[in-house]
Structure formats: C-alpha cells, structure tokens
Write a protein that holds these residues in place. Structure first.
Motif, PDB file in Angstrom:
ATOM      1  N   LEU A  13      31.082  -0.885 -40.034  1.00 34.55           N
ATOM      2  CA  LEU A  13      30.744  -2.354 -39.476  1.00 34.55           C
ATOM      3  C   LEU A  13      31.815  -3.064 -39.530  1.00 34.55           C
ATOM      4  O   LEU A  13      32.403  -3.159 -40.584  1.00 34.55           O
ATOM      5  CB  LEU A  13      29.369  -2.968 -40.229  1.00 34.55           C
ATOM      6  N   LEU A  14      32.217  -3.891 -38.576  1.00 35.09           N
ATOM      7  CA  LEU A  14      33.567  -4.243 -38.171  1.00 35.09           C
ATOM      8  C   LEU A  14      33.875  -5.878 -39.038  1.00 35.09           C
ATOM      9  O   LEU A  14      34.669  -6.046 -40.095  1.00 35.09           O
ATOM     10  CB  LEU A  14      33.942  -4.644 -36.790  1.00 35.09           C
ATOM     11  N   ALA A  15      33.445  -6.777 -38.453  1.00 37.29           N
ATOM     12  CA  ALA A  15      33.534  -8.306 -38.787  1.00 37.29           C
ATOM     13  C   ALA A  15      34.999  -8.435 -39.132  1.00 37.29           C
ATOM     14  O   ALA A  15      35.684  -8.606 -38.150  1.00 37.29           O
ATOM     15  CB  ALA A  15      32.813  -8.396 -40.420  1.00 37.29           C
ATOM     16  N   LEU A  18      37.882  -5.943 -38.039  1.00 37.69           N
ATOM     17  CA  LEU A  18      38.169  -5.871 -36.620  1.00 37.69           C
ATOM     18  C   LEU A  18      39.309  -6.504 -36.272  1.00 37.69           C
ATOM     19  O   LEU A  18      40.282  -5.826 -35.632  1.00 37.69           O
ATOM     20  CB  LEU A  18      36.920  -6.491 -35.775  1.00 37.69           C
ATOM     21  N   THR A  56      37.502   0.663 -38.686  1.00 36.46           N
ATOM     22  CA  THR A  56      35.989   0.453 -38.311  1.00 36.46           C
ATOM     23  C   THR A  56      35.863   1.218 -36.811  1.00 36.46           C
ATOM     24  O   THR A  56      34.913   1.051 -36.188  1.00 36.46           O
ATOM     25  CB  THR A  56      35.192  -0.728 -38.400  1.00 36.46           C
ATOM     26  N   ASN A  57      37.190   1.815 -36.334  1.00 37.86           N
ATOM     27  CA  ASN A  57      37.221   2.292 -35.105  1.00 37.86           C
ATOM     28  C   ASN A  57      36.425   3.453 -35.179  1.00 37.86           C
ATOM     29  O   ASN A  57      36.989   4.628 -35.712  1.00 37.86           O
ATOM     30  CB  ASN A  57      38.353   2.294 -34.482  1.00 37.86           C
ATOM     31  N   LYS A 312      26.019  -0.848 -31.350  1.00 39.88           N
ATOM     32  CA  LYS A 312      26.603  -1.983 -31.942  1.00 39.88           C
ATOM     33  C   LYS A 312      26.642  -3.188 -30.924  1.00 39.88           C
ATOM     34  O   LYS A 312      26.728  -3.039 -29.749  1.00 39.88           O
ATOM     35  CB  LYS A 312      28.091  -1.738 -32.200  1.00 39.88           C
ATOM     36  N   SER A 314      28.751  -5.881 -29.650  1.00 38.66           N
ATOM     37  CA  SER A 314      30.162  -6.714 -29.404  1.00 38.66           C
ATOM     38  C   SER A 314      31.121  -5.624 -30.328  1.00 38.66           C
ATOM     39  O   SER A 314      32.137  -6.166 -31.012  1.00 38.66           O
ATOM     40  CB  SER A 314      30.325  -7.888 -29.743  1.00 38.66           C
ATOM     41  N   ASP A 315      30.822  -4.438 -30.371  1.00 44.36           N
ATOM     42  CA  ASP A 315      31.594  -3.473 -31.339  1.00 44.36           C
ATOM     43  C   ASP A 315      31.944  -4.039 -32.535  1.00 44.36           C
ATOM     44  O   ASP A 315      32.870  -3.778 -33.348  1.00 44.36           O
ATOM     45  CB  ASP A 315      33.095  -3.355 -30.436  1.00 44.36           C
ATOM     46  N   PHE A 316      30.889  -4.879 -33.151  1.00 47.46           N
ATOM     47  CA  PHE A 316      31.150  -5.443 -34.419  1.00 47.46           C
ATOM     48  C   PHE A 316      29.865  -5.303 -35.167  1.00 47.46           C
ATOM     49  O   PHE A 316      29.797  -5.104 -36.616  1.00 47.46           O
ATOM     50  CB  PHE A 316      31.307  -6.755 -34.161  1.00 47.46           C
ATOM     51  N   LEU A 317      28.693  -5.485 -34.721  1.00 46.98           N
ATOM     52  CA  LEU A 317      27.295  -5.534 -35.552  1.00 46.98           C
ATOM     53  C   LEU A 317      26.336  -4.386 -35.057  1.00 46.98           C
ATOM     54  O   LEU A 317      25.968  -4.312 -34.218  1.00 46.98           O
ATOM     55  CB  LEU A 317      26.885  -6.992 -34.997  1.00 46.98           C
ATOM     56  N   PRO A 348      25.548  -5.657 -40.914  1.00 43.62           N
ATOM     57  CA  PRO A 348      27.090  -5.857 -40.824  1.00 43.62           C
ATOM     58  C   PRO A 348      27.596  -5.637 -42.101  1.00 43.62           C
ATOM     59  O   PRO A 348      27.039  -5.723 -43.219  1.00 43.62           O
ATOM     60  CB  PRO A 348      27.221  -7.104 -40.161  1.00 43.62           C
TER      61      PRO A 348
END
Length: 1005
Positions: A13-15, A18, A56-57, A312, A314-317, A348
């Motif tokens: 998970l990004l946060a 990212l 996180t990719n 996910k 927005s590629d974050f959550l 996240p």
C-alpha cells in the motif's frame, strides 16, 4: 488470518511511499517488463504478487498467470504466493520472464489469529484450529455458521431449519450449567456481543480460527470459557481491480413428515370409541382427507447473490467492496428470511509502511417473516377429516367469518355471532395465514485499527483498535380483525384480532490499546504483548406497545401492558499481557495473564485474574530426526489456563446488576393500591446477591501435531480436561431469606474431559494441469460431561414437558451424572418386548409407584461427534462431499409420549385429534415420562455434495464456474424421529431442515 499473501498486500500500500516512487523515477530510467508465473508442474498461478523491491509498484498476475510492470532498469522483482517460496529476480538485461515458484512444504507456515495478534501455526502452543476458505463447506450457505458445520474437531454445530435463525454452537461441550455456553465471536478484532455469526455475509469470510483450550483463550479472560471463534474477513487487493459475481438459485423441499394416523386409520380408531365420537367426523356430511402437514409446508425457491470488487483506489489505497442479497423462504408457509448486506475493507499504510491502518465496516438489513412454529404440532394432530376452508371455492375470503377457514365450533350462518370451541386447537393453516408477524433488524459492526511501528525502538509497535457494533429492531404483529375474538366488558363476543409492536436497540463499543515487542537474540525469540481493553454494552430503550386492539375494546388494560424499558449498561475493563518465547526454534513457551473488571458484580467482587501457560516442543527439529524424510512435523503441546464467566441467562435484562438492592414497579391492574382518590402501582424489592462473583473454568490440554510425507498427511491429537467451579447457578432458597424463591448463587462444579483427532490427507497429489487430485479430511471428538459438585438443597429439576399442573420435570442436575440427564420411570415389558400399559418398576420396593421410583437414564449430549469431507478434481471438474455423525445422544420423543393414546382422539368429548399411535388407552404423568420415550438419537448425515465445472475463459479475462449442489441428502438413525438432531434432546414441533438443490454460477473478471 493474516497470511503471507496478506502481508505482501499490506506492504504494497502506497501513501507516502508513492511520493518516493515518483522521486526515484526522476533519477532512474524506467523499462517495461512482462512475464508469466507458473508452479513446478507448469500450471499458471493466478493472483501471485509481483512487486518491485523497495517500492510499492506491483500487481497480481491475471487469469493466465501473466504480469506487466514499468520498473527501474536495475530493479529487482519480488514474486510471492501462498504455499510457495518467495523469489527475487533482477531485471537487468531482461524484459521477459518465465518464473517457476517452488512449493513451500512448510504447510504449517499458515498464520492463525490468536487474539491481539497473529502467529504462525507452527509456533502455536495452545489448541488452535484453523479453517481457511478453501476448506469451508460448500453448497447452500445461508448463514456463516453453515461454513463450519462438521469441519473441526470439538466444534459442534446444530443447525436450525428455520431460515436465518442460526445454529447452536458448542466448543468442547461448553463450560457452564445455568450461564451462557455460547462461544465468544470476534470479527476482525471486535468481540460481538449477544450476536450470532448469522449476520456476517459468508462470502466475506477469509478464515475461522477457533481457540479451544484455556492456554489459547485466556487472553480474552472472562468471555472465553466457552471457546473463541476468531473470524478474519477478506481485505483489499493489490494491483488492478478484480471482480467476482456469485449467483445461486435454490429449491428447498420437505425431506420428511411426522407420521400420525392416516385418514382411514383415524376414522376407524374414532369409530371404535363410540357413536358420540363418530358423529364429530367430517364436516357437513363430507369426510375430507386433509394432510395438514402438506397444507402448512411448501417447497420454496430461494436466491443468493454476491458481488465483490477488490483492488486499489488511485494506485494507493487497497480496498474491497462487497454487496450481497439473500432470500430464503421457509418451508413453513409465511416464514422466511431476507438479508441485504454491504461491507468495505480498506487497508492502507503510511510513512514507509511504519503505520498500517485497517478499516472494516459492515452493515446488514435482515427481515424475518415469523411463523408460529407451534402450528407444526397442531398440523400433525388436527382432525384429517376436516376441510381447510368452508367456502364454496375452497379459498380464503376476507369478507367471510374467520376468513372462510374451518374452525371447531364456529357458526358460519349467523354473521352477528362468533362462537368458537375454546378447548380446540385453531386451524393450523389459518393460524399462519391470518397473522402477519415480521421483524426488521438493522445491524452495523466495524472497526478501525492503527498499527504503528515505533521508529526509535526496533521491534516495538503500538496498536489501537476502535470498534462499534449497533443493532436496531422493529417487530410488528397483526392478526386479521375477524380471525380472533375477545370477550369485551359487556360480555359480547366480538371480532377484533390483535396488533402489537416492539422496538429497541443495542450498542457495543470497544477500545483496545496495546504494545507489541518482537526481538530475536541469537537462538532466542520473544514476542511480547501488553495492553488495555474497554468494552461497554448498552441495551437501549425497548418499547412494547401491548395489544392495541385489546386496548380499544378495554382501555383499562393499556396501562398494564404498554411500557418502555431502560437497561443498565454492562462494562468490562481489562488489562492483559502475553509472552511468546522461542528457544532454538524447538522449545516454545507462552505465558498469558488477563485481569478483568466487570460491572456485573459488586465493587469488591469485580476483579478476576485469568492466567495461562503452555509449552510446545518441535520434536522434528531435534538432531536425531533431521536425516529422515517420513516424519515432516511432530510437535508436542502442553497447556493450562483459567478462564471466567459472567453472562447469565434468563431475566438478565430485568435485573442486569444482580448485586444491587433494586426495586421493581408493579404493572398489574388488579395489584394497584388506593392512594387518596387515585390508584398507584406498588414498588417491590428484587432479589439480589452482593456476594455473586466469577464462575471460573480451569483447563488442562495435551496435544500432538503431526505430519508425514512433507505434510501430505497431517493433523492433531488432543486430550483435555476442564473443570468449572463456583458455577453461576439458579438455586432455590428458603422463604424469607431474600426477595425471591430462586436466585443466582455461586454453587457447584462440573467437569468435561475428552479426546479430539483431526487429520488431513492429500490422497492423490498431482500438480500437472488437469491431473486427478483427491484430498480428504476427518475429525472425531469424544466428550464426557459430569457434575462433580452440586448443592443438594437446591432444585435440580430442569427441562419441563407438558403434563401435570404446569409441566412435568424431565431432566435433572445430579452429582456424578451428565447435566440434563433424563429422570424417568422404568417401563415394564412382556416376553415379546411389548410395553405393558400402566406397569412400571417399583425401584425402591415400597409397594407404590411415585417420584421416588424415577431413575437416571441417558442424556441428550453426544459422546462422540465426527465429520468427514473429501474433494476431488479432474481437468475442469471438481467434486466435494461432506458427512457428519453424532453418537451417544438420546432424545425424548415428546410427540409420541403425548399422543399415543386412544383417549387423545376425543379428550374433551367435543373435539377430535389425530394421534401418533392408538396402542395405549389413556395417558398419565408417569407414562408420559417413562423410559419408553427415550430413544437413541445417534445419526449419520450425508450433508452435502457439490459438483462444479470450470469453463475457463468464456471471454477475455472472464472465467466462469458452474456448480450444482444438494444439501441434507440423507440421514441414517435408529430413532423413530426422522431427524433426531436437536438442541436439548426434546423433539417437539421440530422445524424440518430442508433438502436443498442449488445451481450456482461464479464469474471472475
């Protein structure tokens, strides 16, 4: 359970990370890489995690095992999947990859929830059973308890035929006599209060972890004597969005009926009684042939649909969304259950994965159509020569008397009179169709958990868990105006029906805060947890309207029935600690301590200390077993612990704090006192016991986990002994001692001892694509309950059945016997084995038959329970089946005991009734509770068979699986009852469990 795959998803998970990726991309050249992930047999792996190391990719492989990523030119790929060893591959000089994952033979690396944390199953020292989604029951799953029926040793699930009502669940037989015996249900860290698992959408559940012995359950202290069921729901996904749609259609049929006299046999038996009885046969000269069970039961069609989105935002959550709908009509007409539910899971992480957040929110709307189950018995014994309707078109008529239904003694000619035979049972079809009784229940439960890795102390993290559970209900009942009657104040019999309403709400709030410290020093590992818990359960205001139509006819009744109730909240404040210690990866020690403070007891009695300790020895890690390959796992477990009990049955809402000298307000009209020119209700003292304190259960457990042939054959063997003391028992007390003749005291003790064996075997294991595979699992439990201390001055009579003045006691609590042992008379039989009517053994030889001649004879709880499940797959086909068995449980056949007498054909001289048998002349209170009616209720059930076919890709990236299932296929038993599986042993008005045929389609895209 948070398994290896879930940990990877959490890490991905990004946060803030990212931003790191964006910053890194400015300095590093990107390139596109593709590949496919397979297992050792060449079969592609769907859902494997492919992650660019240090970022996180990442994404999950698609239905063909393929992936495509944009990564840095010098990146390293991390590929992982549950049950396989994680690989790291450099992308330098390559853009296309063919990756083969090696199977991880360490099956026991599965992670189990243990309360305030997780643990590798291989590190568990207590008796913990794990059931993952792949091993759960298949077929028509209406409620979550259906998933675990028969699947785990020591966990007995008794299902209910009435849809949506849930099952009775017992772990190792329970731990109390008069107090609550239900296990604690914990969903994603939130202990549910006074709620079954029926509210949870089965489609949302990832794992069940069942804590069975005190060394495992003591971390939950006073709530854990009856075992703990930890439910982990599915979490957010990784990479691109995946969608699943599961559609099911069901047909439910009646598998059996109670056998009473057929219409010809009934007519013959009535005629044998004489002309007076014979004249009552039929209606208006017509001899009808009505099977009343066929009239009240009907085959039904149900539906179940669930839609899940996982991926996910927005590629974050990472997120997971679920909506579902279930509609299950009951076999008993006018009964049924509907549930609409939704859930959201967000997980996240922030600050370079040092802060992990799990948010779970679940809501459901449940609608119950409630039918009077007493009509089941009425239908069995209603006169089969009577019609359902008296109307010419044989249908209900809203303008006709009693809606056109036949009723004993009704005058259908005079529209101004509504006579009825009050000694007769009402028409069973009319009892159902004339009443609209519904309950609407709105439920919410969820939590948010913050898991923060403290940066300045290596291995230390702080966890805060906030939970909320709410429930609101509205219950309404309306009986058609001309269906019922009431005698009004002027003495006239007028039709008014009935109408009443009930509503209320409950709230359960939770706060858990704890620290966890992990450290490895050479050969020594420690996992330390310590924290604080606050839980408040508030029963909100309940409003009961009383019968509004009775108030219209007689307003003086309104004050007696109409009322609001406000209840005292229950608060539990706790401090807990646990240490998991490992030496050389061979010797494992767990120490647990919990201190609970309950508002249920007086201030000086509130504190309860619940310690536990357990030890495990991984024998296969010893040098003398290192060079062999047959035995892949052997672990010895020893456990001891103390847990508590504070939940009481019966009247708890009325006087929830039983230690306080409280007062009640009278509500009966005739009990009012004159105060001047008015009348007031009296105030009276309630019984209380300031010395009431914790019921405590001590458990000893010895277990052996085993595995052979790289764990192809694995399982566990457990021996246990439980002893519950200072029981919260409802005891009769001498007159004048308190303000009641019975109250709760700490009295008595009882023990439970048993053996459990579970085994899983991959009978045929072939990883080649389309090859034949066959697995099986089996569990068996032996359980014996015994009362080892009981107050001889207290009332030991328990289950009451019809007869006598207010009922006949059937079971008792007796020292050195199992709880609820049947207390009956011994029937005398002739040389042919036929019961001699009216003859019973004079066991005390005093020349008469009375209550002193009763003896203890069998008990309702089984000695042995077992479950068997098997799964087979070949090419695109899969087949699963499950069986269950229960042995040593005896039932009381109340229907036969009460209705096997010729006198019952015309007991009042005004009404005819059908009977089970006409072999006896007349009943009495001795005959009704003789051992003739105690039957061996042992059974073997073929529960389910499910056949599925996977169509693979029907469109691009769309996979379809179709499956057909049959539930409740076959029951084998020696009992005269077709299905002897009942709670408490008494068979009366049993709602049949349907035989269900299901066709389902599961679509992934």
């Amino acid at each position: 359970m948070m398994d290896a795959q879930l940990f990877i998803k959490i890490r991905s998970l990004l946060a803030v990370v990212l931003m790191l990726v964006i910053g890194f991309s400015a300095n590093a050249q990107k390139k596109s890489v593709t590949g496919v992930v397979r297992d050792a047999t060449g079969e592609t792996i769907i859902g494997a995690s492919v992650l660019e190391k240090g970022t996180t990719n990442g994404m999950m492989t698609n239905i063909d095992g393929q992936f495509r990523l944009e990564v840095a030119s010098d990146a390293t790929l991390v590929i992982s999947y549950i049950g396989y060893k994680t690989q790291e591959i450099s992308v330098a000089g390559q853009t296309n990859f063919f990756i083969t994952l090696e199977e991880d033979s360490q099956l026991l690396q599965e992670v189990v929830a243990i309360g305030y944390g997780t643990l590798k199953k291989d590190d568990a020292t207590g008796s913990v059973d794990l059931l993952t989604s792949k091993d759960m029951n298949k077929g028509p799953i209406v409620t979550a308890d259906n998933l675990i029926t028969g699947r785990m040793a020591g966990v007995q699930v008794v299902p209910n035929g009435n849809p949506g009502t849930g099952s009775q669940i017992r772990i190792r037989g329970g731990a109390s006599l008069d107090a609550n015996n239900d296990p604690l249900i914990v969903v994603d860290g939130l202990p549910l209060k006074d709620a079954s698992i029926t509210q949870i959408n089965p489609n949302d559940i990832e794992t069940f972890s069942v804590l069975k012995d005190a060394s495992a359950t003591a971390i939950y202290g006073s709530r854990a004597s009856n075992g703990v069921i930890l439910i982990t729901t599915k979490k957010g996904g990784e990479g691109k969005w995946n969608y699943n749609l599961d559609l099911q259609g069901t047909v439910m049929t009646l598998p059996w009926k109670v056998e009473s006299l057929s219409q010809p046999d009934f007519i013959e038996a009535v005629k044998a009684r004489g002309e007076a009885s014979e004249e009552k046969l039929g209606y208006n000269g017509v001899m009808y042939d009505t099977n009343w069970q066929d009239q009240i039961f009907s085959s039904q069609i149900g539906t179940n649909a669930n839609f899940t989105a996982r991926g996910k935002i927005s590629d974050f959550l990472p997120a997971r969304f679920t909506v579902g709908y279930n509609n299950t009509p009951g076999l008993l007409i006018t009964s049924g259950y509907q549930r609409a539910n939704g859930s959201v899971a967000l997980n996240p992480s922030f600050f370079n994965n040092t802060l992990k957040v799990e948010f779970n929110a679940n809501g459901s709307y449940e609608k119950y159509n409630k039918a009077d189950e007493g009509t089941i018995g009425t239908a069995v014994f209603f006169d089969p020569t009577k019609p359902v309707y008296v109307t010419e078109d044989k249908k209900a008529n809203p303008d006709a008397k009693y809606l056109g239904y036949y009723e004993w003694g009704a005058d259908y000619e005079d529209n101004d009179k509504y006579p009825i035979n009050t000694l007769a049972e009402r028409n069973p079809v009319a009892r159902l169709m004339e009443v609209d009784h519904t309950s609407d229940v709105y439920k919410f439960w969820g939590n948010v958990q913050f898991d923060y890795l403290i940066p300045f102390v290596d291995g230390l993290k702080a966890v805060l868990n906030l939970g909320l559970q709410t429930e609101k209900w509205n219950e309404d009942s309306k009986t058609n105006k001309i269906a019922g009657t009431i005698t009004s104040v002027d003495g006239k019999n007028i039709p008014i029906g009935s109408e009443w309403h009930n509503k209320g709400n409950n709230t359960n709030k939770l706060l858990d805060a704890y620290l966890n410290y992990n450290k490895t020093i050479d050969f020594f590992k420690m996992d330390l947890t310590g924290g604080y818990s606050y839980q408040k359960y508030q029963i909100g205001t309940e409003h009961y309207s009383g019968d509004l139509r009775q108030f219209e006819a007689n307003p003086s009744l309104e004050e007696e029935f109409k009322h609001d109730l406000i209840y005292t909240p229950k608060v539990l404040i706790s401090f807990f600690g646990r240490a998991n210690l490992s030496f050389y990866e061979k010797y494992l020690l767990t120490l647990t301590l919990r201190n609970d403070h309950s508002s249920m007891f007086a201030p000086d009695k509130r504190s309860g200390i619940f310690p536990a300790a357990s030890f495990a020895w991984r024998i296969t890690e010893e040098d003398f077993l290192k060079d062999q390959s047959t035995l892949s796992n052997l672990k010895l477990r020893l456990g001891w612990g103390i847990t508590g009990q504070q939940d009481l049955y019966g009247g708890e809402k009325v006087n929830i704090n039983r230690y306080l000298p409280l007062y009640g307000l009278g509500t009966r009209i005739e009990g009012q006192y004159p105060i001047g020119d008015t009348f007031g209700f009296p105030v009276y003292p309630l019984a209380y016991n300031p010395e009431l304190t914790w019921e405590k259960t001590t458990t000893y457990n010895v277990g052996l986990d085993y595995g052979f042939m790289k764990n192809r054959l694995n399982g566990a063997l457990d021996f246990y002994y439980k002893e519950s003391r200072d029981l919260l028992a409802s005891i009769q007390i001498p007159a004048g001692v308190n303000f009641a003749n019975e109250m709760f005291l700490n009295r008595g003790a009882f023990s439970t001892k048993g053996v459990e064996l579970s085994t899983n075997y991959d009978i045929i294991q072939d990883r080649r694509k389309g090859a034949f595979n066959w697995t099986a699992s089996y569990n068996i439990s032996l359980n014996q309950l015994e009362i080892i201390d009981y107050d001889t001055e207290s009332s030991n009579e328990r289950t009451y059945v019809s007869g006598g003045g207010g009922g006949i006691p059937l079971t008792i609590f007796q020292l050195n016997y199992a709880p609820y042992t049947y207390h009956v008379y011994r029937q005398v039989y002739d040389s042919d084995g036929t019961a001699i009517e009216g003859v019973f053994e004079d066991l005390n030889a005093d020349g008469k038959i009375d209550s002193k001649d009763r003896y203890l004879f069998h008990k309702p709880n089984p000695d042995v329970t077992m479950g068997l499940a098997t799964n087979m797959s070949y090419k695109n086909f899969d087949l699963s089946m499950s069986w269950r068995g229960s042995f040593g449980n005896y039932i009381y056949n109340q229907m036969a005991a009460m209705h096997s007498y010729r006198l019952e054909l015309d007991p009042s001289g005004t009404v005819l009734y059908n009977i089970i048998s006409d072999k006896y002349a007349a009943p009495d209170d001795i005959k009704r509770i003789s051992d003739e009616w105690i039957e061996n209720g042992s059974f073997v059930k073929w529960d389910n068979a499910t056949l599925g076919y996977n169509f693979d890709k029907i469109f691009k990236d769309v996979n379809l699986r179709a499956y057909f299932s049959v539930q409740n296929i076959l029951t084998l038993t020696k009992a005269n009852v077709k299905d002897p599986e009942v709670s408490g042993g008494v068979v009366s008005n049993l709602y049949p469990r349907p035989r269900t045929f299901l066709l389902g389609f599961n679509i992934n895209f």
